[in-house]
Motif scaffolding. Structure first.
Motif, PDB file in Angstrom:
ATOM      1  N   ILE A 125       0.839  -1.206   0.000  1.00  0.00           N
ATOM      2  CA  ILE A 125       0.000   0.000   0.000  1.00  0.00           C
ATOM      3  C   ILE A 125       0.868   1.249   0.000  1.00  0.00           C
ATOM      4  O   ILE A 125       0.654   2.189  -0.782  1.00  0.00           O
ATOM      5  CB  ILE A 125      -0.952  -0.010   1.216  1.00  0.00           C
ATOM      6  CG1 ILE A 125      -2.001  -1.117   1.050  1.00  0.00           C
ATOM      7  CG2 ILE A 125      -1.620   1.350   1.399  1.00  0.00           C
ATOM      8  CD1 ILE A 125      -2.836  -1.370   2.301  1.00  0.00           C
ATOM      9  N   VAL A 126       1.867   1.265   0.863  1.00  0.00           N
ATOM     10  CA  VAL A 126       2.762   2.426   0.951  1.00  0.00           C
ATOM     11  C   VAL A 126       3.560   2.592  -0.339  1.00  0.00           C
ATOM     12  O   VAL A 126       3.730   3.711  -0.844  1.00  0.00           O
ATOM     13  CB  VAL A 126       3.703   2.285   2.166  1.00  0.00           C
ATOM     14  CG1 VAL A 126       4.793   3.345   2.137  1.00  0.00           C
ATOM     15  CG2 VAL A 126       2.906   2.381   3.461  1.00  0.00           C
ATOM     16  N   ALA A 127       4.041   1.488  -0.903  1.00  0.00           N
ATOM     17  CA  ALA A 127       4.837   1.573  -2.132  1.00  0.00           C
ATOM     18  C   ALA A 127       4.034   2.178  -3.270  1.00  0.00           C
ATOM     19  O   ALA A 127       4.529   3.036  -4.017  1.00  0.00           O
ATOM     20  CB  ALA A 127       5.349   0.177  -2.516  1.00  0.00           C
ATOM     21  N   ALA A 128       2.786   1.743  -3.429  1.00  0.00           N
ATOM     22  CA  ALA A 128       1.944   2.279  -4.504  1.00  0.00           C
ATOM     23  C   ALA A 128       1.609   3.745  -4.254  1.00  0.00           C
ATOM     24  O   ALA A 128       1.651   4.567  -5.179  1.00  0.00           O
ATOM     25  CB  ALA A 128       0.667   1.450  -4.624  1.00  0.00           C
ATOM     26  N   ALA A 129       1.276   4.066  -3.010  1.00  0.00           N
ATOM     27  CA  ALA A 129       0.912   5.453  -2.688  1.00  0.00           C
ATOM     28  C   ALA A 129       2.080   6.402  -2.903  1.00  0.00           C
ATOM     29  O   ALA A 129       1.923   7.494  -3.467  1.00  0.00           O
ATOM     30  CB  ALA A 129       0.412   5.528  -1.242  1.00  0.00           C
ATOM     31  N   GLU A 130       3.271   5.994  -2.472  1.00  0.00           N
ATOM     32  CA  GLU A 130       4.441   6.863  -2.631  1.00  0.00           C
ATOM     33  C   GLU A 130       4.806   7.036  -4.092  1.00  0.00           C
ATOM     34  O   GLU A 130       5.131   8.143  -4.538  1.00  0.00           O
ATOM     35  CB  GLU A 130       5.621   6.293  -1.842  1.00  0.00           C
ATOM     36  CG  GLU A 130       5.455   6.414  -0.332  1.00  0.00           C
ATOM     37  CD  GLU A 130       6.651   5.866   0.427  1.00  0.00           C
ATOM     38  OE1 GLU A 130       7.519   5.213  -0.213  1.00  0.00           O
ATOM     39  OE2 GLU A 130       6.724   6.092   1.659  1.00  0.00           O
ATOM     40  N   LYS A 131       4.767   5.952  -4.869  1.00  0.00           N
ATOM     41  CA  LYS A 131       5.099   6.048  -6.293  1.00  0.00           C
ATOM     42  C   LYS A 131       4.093   6.914  -7.028  1.00  0.00           C
ATOM     43  O   LYS A 131       4.446   7.664  -7.950  1.00  0.00           O
ATOM     44  CB  LYS A 131       5.124   4.643  -6.911  1.00  0.00           C
ATOM     45  CG  LYS A 131       5.757   4.584  -8.280  1.00  0.00           C
ATOM     46  CD  LYS A 131       7.256   4.809  -8.187  1.00  0.00           C
ATOM     47  CE  LYS A 131       7.983   4.534  -9.459  1.00  0.00           C
ATOM     48  NZ  LYS A 131       9.427   4.762  -9.362  1.00  0.00           N
ATOM     49  N   PHE A 132       2.843   6.847  -6.605  1.00  0.00           N
ATOM     50  CA  PHE A 132       1.789   7.641  -7.230  1.00  0.00           C
ATOM     51  C   PHE A 132       1.893   9.113  -6.847  1.00  0.00           C
ATOM     52  O   PHE A 132       1.466   9.990  -7.593  1.00  0.00           O
ATOM     53  CB  PHE A 132       0.425   7.077  -6.807  1.00  0.00           C
ATOM     54  CG  PHE A 132      -0.756   7.721  -7.471  1.00  0.00           C
ATOM     55  CD1 PHE A 132      -1.133   7.354  -8.747  1.00  0.00           C
ATOM     56  CD2 PHE A 132      -1.499   8.685  -6.804  1.00  0.00           C
ATOM     57  CE1 PHE A 132      -2.235   7.936  -9.361  1.00  0.00           C
ATOM     58  CE2 PHE A 132      -2.601   9.275  -7.397  1.00  0.00           C
ATOM     59  CZ  PHE A 132      -2.971   8.898  -8.688  1.00  0.00           C
ATOM     60  N   GLY A 133       2.485   9.371  -5.681  1.00  0.00           N
ATOM     61  CA  GLY A 133       2.509  10.739  -5.168  1.00  0.00           C
ATOM     62  C   GLY A 133       1.231  11.078  -4.437  1.00  0.00           C
ATOM     63  O   GLY A 133       0.719  12.196  -4.540  1.00  0.00           O
ATOM     64  N   TRP A 134       0.695  10.087  -3.705  1.00  0.00           N
ATOM     65  CA  TRP A 134      -0.571  10.269  -3.000  1.00  0.00           C
ATOM     66  C   TRP A 134      -0.446  11.368  -1.954  1.00  0.00           C
ATOM     67  O   TRP A 134       0.574  11.506  -1.297  1.00  0.00           O
ATOM     68  CB  TRP A 134      -0.973   8.960  -2.318  1.00  0.00           C
ATOM     69  CG  TRP A 134      -2.363   8.999  -1.771  1.00  0.00           C
ATOM     70  CD1 TRP A 134      -2.744   9.390  -0.534  1.00  0.00           C
ATOM     71  CD2 TRP A 134      -3.551   8.650  -2.469  1.00  0.00           C
ATOM     72  NE1 TRP A 134      -4.104   9.305  -0.397  1.00  0.00           N
ATOM     73  CE2 TRP A 134      -4.631   8.849  -1.573  1.00  0.00           C
ATOM     74  CE3 TRP A 134      -3.820   8.189  -3.757  1.00  0.00           C
ATOM     75  CZ2 TRP A 134      -5.962   8.603  -1.934  1.00  0.00           C
ATOM     76  CZ3 TRP A 134      -5.140   7.934  -4.117  1.00  0.00           C
ATOM     77  CH2 TRP A 134      -6.192   8.139  -3.214  1.00  0.00           C
ATOM     78  N   GLY A 135      -1.527  12.138  -1.823  1.00  0.00           N
ATOM     79  CA  GLY A 135      -1.545  13.212  -0.839  1.00  0.00           C
ATOM     80  C   GLY A 135      -1.504  14.567  -1.510  1.00  0.00           C
ATOM     81  O   GLY A 135      -1.673  14.701  -2.721  1.00  0.00           O
ATOM     82  N   GLY A 136      -1.283  15.606  -0.739  1.00  0.00           N
ATOM     83  CA  GLY A 136      -1.258  16.947  -1.303  1.00  0.00           C
ATOM     84  C   GLY A 136      -2.651  17.379  -1.710  1.00  0.00           C
ATOM     85  O   GLY A 136      -3.654  17.009  -1.107  1.00  0.00           O
TER      86      GLY A 136
END
Length: 724
Positions: free
Chosen positions: A552-563
C-alpha cells in the motif's frame, strides 16, 4: 522447503525433464501458456538451476498422455504449482548430474563448477557435459522435494536475457495460431446456432440441404446440433447462414429478460456463512447488531452485470478422427478435464482422445475454447479421416461463451467515533463461477459442453444440464476475496448461490474477487470519508499484515498520494485507491488511479500505479505485464462492458453492441515491485482486477462527488447515480 502438489501427483523426474543427446533441455508442464508467460518463467527457472543458456531450454506444448496432469490453468496457480515443481525437478537433476560427474571425473562434488551445461573440476582440465552424462537417457529417479535450490542472485543474473516465447512472430503477425492451421485434406466447418440457448430445431429445409450437398458441402445434423463443412471456407460460411435462415426453429418462451439484479435477490438460492475464507455447513446467522460504541452505520449495495471474456479472436479447434483415435488441437486451459468430458460425451475411451494445446487468442477464464473443441470433435466423428478446422464466429463467441456471472453485493459496516470499523457485514449473490467441464463419474463435464445441450443422444440417456454445485473451498467462486484482509474485530460473511438465472456462466478472471473487492474498497473510502481520514491512512489504520502495508505504501508513494486532492469538489480530476491480497493467500496488489470526468460524464483514464508483492520474482517483466494487463482489462470491465439480451437472445454480438476499452483511453501504468527474495512463489495473474475497480469508483467520486455503485460506469450510469 518448496512444495508442489504437482510433484505429489507426478513424482518421477522424467515426467518433468529430459536432456537430448545434443545437450538441450526439454521441460514438461501441465499448465498452458495463454499470455501469462509461464513458459518464459519456466525457461528462466531451468536456466538458473541448471546453469545453462536459456536458449537451450524448450518448454514443450502440453499434451494429454505426455505432459503432467495439472488440471486447469487457472486461479493464479501456475507459478505456485508448476513453477515450484519445475524448480524442484531441475534442482534434483543438477544434484544428480553433479554426482555422476564427480564419479566420472574422480573428484569431490564441492570441487565442481558448471558453465552452460559443462561440468569442470576446479583447477584441472577435466570436464564432462550434461549431454555426455544423461543425453537421451532417462533419469530413472524421483524428484527430491528437499533438493537445494539456488538463491535469488542466480535468477537476477538472467534478468532481460530471454524474450517471451514466440514474441517476434506474434508481434509481426507471422505466428501460426490454431485458426491458421492447414493440413492435407482439411475441411473448414461452422456450427449453425439456434436463436438462443432454449431454442430447438424442428427441421431443416430439404431443398437447401440438397443444394448444399450438390455443391460438395457436408451438412451434419445431430438433433438440434447442425454444422456444415467443406473445402472452401467462404462457401462454408455462406452455407451456414443459409441453413440458419431456412431452418424451422422452435423458439419456445425465450430468455427471461427480467431485471437481473432483482432476480439475484429473489430467485431460489442456497446460502452459507463464510469463516476464514471458507463456506461453512451451518445455519446462516442473523445480520450483525451494531456494537455499543457505534457512532455510524453505513450500508450500501454494489452490482456488476454479466461480462464476457472478450477474446479478440473467436475460439477454434482442429480435430481428426481416424476411426479409433480422436486428436484435437485446442487453446483450452483444461486439456485433461476436457479430454475426459469429450470422451464421456462421445462414449469413447479416455486414452483414445488426445488433446494438444495450441495458441489461440488470449483469454483468462472459461471462454468458448472448450466448446469449440467439442464442436470440432462431433463434426470430425461424423466425417472420419477428414481433418476439420472449426472456427467460431464473432457472434458465436459473444452470444454463446459462458459469461462471468452478474453479482449483487450488500455491505454494511459500523464505525466508532475514532474512525475504527467495529463490525463488517457482507453478503454476495451470484450464479456459479464453476461451469468448466470437469472429470466426473456422473458425466458432469460432458453435460457442461455446449453441444451436449443440442445433440440428439447424450450417452444413451436424457440430457439434463447439471445444477451448479457450490464451491466450498477457500476463497472459491462467489466468496473469493469476500473476507477482507483488514483487521475488523467482528464480521459476518454470507455466500448466496442463486439458481434459475438466464445465462450460462463460468470462470472469468478473478471470479467473485472482482465484484467483492470493488465493494470492499468502495466501502473503505466511504468509511474513511465518514471518519474524516485520508483513504490510504484509513486502510493502513486497519491493516496489520506488514507485507500488505508495504505494498500500500509503495503504490501510494510512487503515485505521489496526498497533497491537493479534488475531495469531491467537482474539479473533474480525481484520485482513487484500491487494495487486495488475491484470495488472501496469493500476491498482494494495490492500485492508485487518476481519472478525469468530463461534462458529459465520460471517464478519461490518465494514469495508474500498481504496487505488487509476489514473493520471489523470476520474470520481473512478466510480472509487470500481468499487473498492467490486469489493470487495463479490469478498467474495460468497469467502464464499458455489459452483456445485453432480450427474450429473443443475446443482443451484444459484436464490438459495437459490446464495447471494450480502446487505445484512446488506455492510461499510463507504472508498476513497482516490492522484492521478497527467497520467499515461496505467489500467484499474481489475477491480483489487480478487484483493486482496479475499487480505485476507479473511488477516483470518480473524488473527481465529481458522485459515487457509482453499479458497474459499468458508463456516462449514463454516472448521470443516473448523480440523480439518486
Amino acid at each position: 522447503m518448496p512444495y508442489s502438489e504437482s510433484i505429489e501427483k507426478h513424482p518421477g523426474l522424467d515426467q518433468w525433464l529430459a536432456i537430448t543427446p545434443q545437450g538441450d533441455i526439454k521441460v514438461h508442464t501441465g499448465k498452458v501458456d495463454i499470455g501469462q508467460r509461464i513458459s518464459t518463467a519456466l525457461q528462466l527457472i531451468a536456466a538458473a538451476e541448471l546453469d545453462v543458456d536459456p536458449a537451450r531450454i524448450e518448454v514443450l506444448r502440453p499434451q494429454t498422455g505426455v505432459s503432467p496432469n495439472e488440471g486447469t490453468t487457472s486461479g493464479s496457480h501456475s507459478m505456485e504449482m508448476t513453477g515450484e515443481a519445475v524448480r524442484l525437478a531441475v534442482a534434483t537433476a543438477r544434484a544428480y548430474l553433479l554426482k555422476l560427474a564427480a564419479e566420472k571425473l574422480d573428484t569431490d562434488i564441492a570441487a565442481l563448477e558448471v558453465n552452460d551445461g559443462v561440468i569442470r573440476a576446479s583447477g584441472t582440465n577435466k570436464s564432462v557435459s550434461y549431454a555426455e552424462l544423461a543425453g537421451g537417457k532417462p533419469f530413472g529417479i524421483d524428484v527430491d522435494t528437499d533438493a537445494k535450490i539456488k538463491d535469488e542472485d542466480a535468477y537476477r543474473a538472467l534478468d532481460g536475457t530471454l524474450r517471451p516465447r514466440f514474441i517476434e512472430d506474434i508481434v509481426t503477425g507471422a505466428h501460426t495460431y490454431i485458426h491458421d492451421l492447414t493440413v492435407p485434406g482439411m475441411l473448414h466447418a461452422r456450427v449453425v446456432r439456434p436463436p438462443h440457448i432454449h431454442a430447438r430445431l424442428n427441421g431443416l429445409d430439404d431443398a437447401t440441404v440438397k443444394a448444399l450437398d450438390g455443391a460438395g458441402l457436408k451438412v451434419i445434423i445431430d438433433g438440434s446440433f447442425v454444422a456444415v463443412a467443406g473445402e472452401d471456407e467462404y462457401e462454408v460460411v455462406k452455407a451456414a447462414e443459409r441453413l440458419f435462415e431456412t431452418a424451422d426453429w422452435d423458439r419456445g418462451s425465450g430468455l427471461d429478460a427480467g431485471d437481473i439484479y432483482e432476480q439475484l435477490l429473489t430467485n431460489p438460492r442456497e446460502s452459507w456463512p463464510v469463516v476464514d475464507g471458507k463456506p461453512q455447513d451451518a445455519p446462516v446467522p442473523a445480520p450483525l447488531t451494531p456494537p455499543g460504541k457505534t457512532a455510524a452505520v453505513i450500508a450500501k449495495q454494489f452490482t456488476r452485470p454479466y461480462i464476457m471474456h472478450g477474446t479478440i479472436g473467436p475460439s477454434a479447434a482442429l480435430a481428426e478422427f481416424d476411426g479409433k483415435k480422436l486428436r484435437i488441437t485446442t487453446h483450452s486451459q483444461s486439456i485433461y478435464p476436457v479430454r475426459t468430458s469429450i470422451a464421456d460425451a462421445l462414449q469413447m475411451k479416455v486414452d483414445d482422445v488426445i488433446l494438444t494445446h495450441g495458441l489461440g487468442a488470449g483469454c483468462y477464464g472459461h471462454n468458448g475454447a472448450d466448446d469449440a473443441a467439442f464442436d470440432a470433435a462431433v463434426i470430425a466423428r461424423a466425417l472420419a479421416n477428414m481433418p476439420v478446422l472449426l472456427k467460431w464466429t464473432r457472434a458465436d463467441e459473444h452470444a454463446w461463451e459462458p459469461y462471468g456471472t452478474a453479482m449483487a453485493i450488500k455491505v454494511s459496516a459500523s464505525l466508532d467515533d475514532t474512525g475504527h470499523v467495529l463490525a463488517w457485514d457482507h453478503e454476495s449473490y451470484a450464479n456459479t463461477f464453476s461451469g468448466r467441464p470437469v472429470a466426473a463419474k456422473d458425466k458432469t463435464g460432458a453435460r457442461r459442453l455446449l453441444a451436449s445441450r443440442f445433440r440428439k443422444d447424450f450417452c444413451g440417456e436424457p440430457f439434463e444440464f447439471p445444477k451448479p454445485r457450490p464451491n466450498m473451498g477457500s476463497h472459491g467462486g462467489i466468496h473469493r476475496n469476500m473476507d477482507p484482509l483488514y483487521a475488523f474485530p467482528e464480521r459476518r460473511l454470507i455466500k448466496n448461490l442463486v439458481h434459475e438465472m438466464p445465462m450460462r456462466t463460468s470462470a472469468l478472471r478473478a471470479l467473485g474477487g472482482y465484484g467483492n473487492v470493488f465493494a470492499i474498497e468502495s466501502m473503505m473510502d466511504i468509511l474513511a470519508e465518514e471518519a474524516g481520514i485520508d483513504p490510504v491512512e484509513f486502510r493502513l489504520k486497519h491493516m496489520k499484515d506488514k507485507r500488505a502495508r508495504d505494498v500500500i505504501v509503495a503504490a501510494a508513494e510512487k503515485f505521489g498520494w496526498g497533497g491537493e486532492r479534488a475531495e469531491g469538489t467537482g474539479s473533474g480530476t480525481g484520485h482513487g485507491f484500491g487494495f487486495a491480497r488475491y484470495k488472501n493467500a496469493k500476491a498482494y496488489a494495490a492500485v492508485a488511479f487518476e481519472v478525469f470526468v468530463d461534462d458529459a460524464a465520460k471517464v478519461h483514464l490518465k494514469r495508474a500505479v500498481v504496487g505488487v508483492d509476489a514473493s520471489q520474482v523470476v520474470d520481473p517483466e512478466g510480472l509487470t505485464v500481468q499487473m498492467e494487463g490486469g489493470v487495463v482489462q479490469a478498467a474495460s470491465w468497469t467502464l464499458y462492458e455489459q452483456v445485453t439480451y432480450d427474450s429473443g437472445g443475446v443482443t451484444s454480438r459484436d464490438w459495437e453492441s459490446y464495447p471494450i476499452l480502446r487505445f484512446d483511453n488506455v492510461p499510463e501504468v507504472e508498476t513497482v515491485i516490492v522484492p521478497r527474495p527467497g520467499e515461496r512463489f505467489l500467484g499474481a495473474g489475477e491480483a489487480t482486477q478487484g483493486p482496479t475497480a475499487g480505485a476507479l469508483g473511488n477516483a470518480i467520486y473524488n473527481a465529481i462527488g458522485v459515487r457509482p455503485y453499479r458497474v459499468p460506469f458508463t456516462p449514463e450510469a454516472i448521470k443516473a447515480a448523480a440523480m439518486e
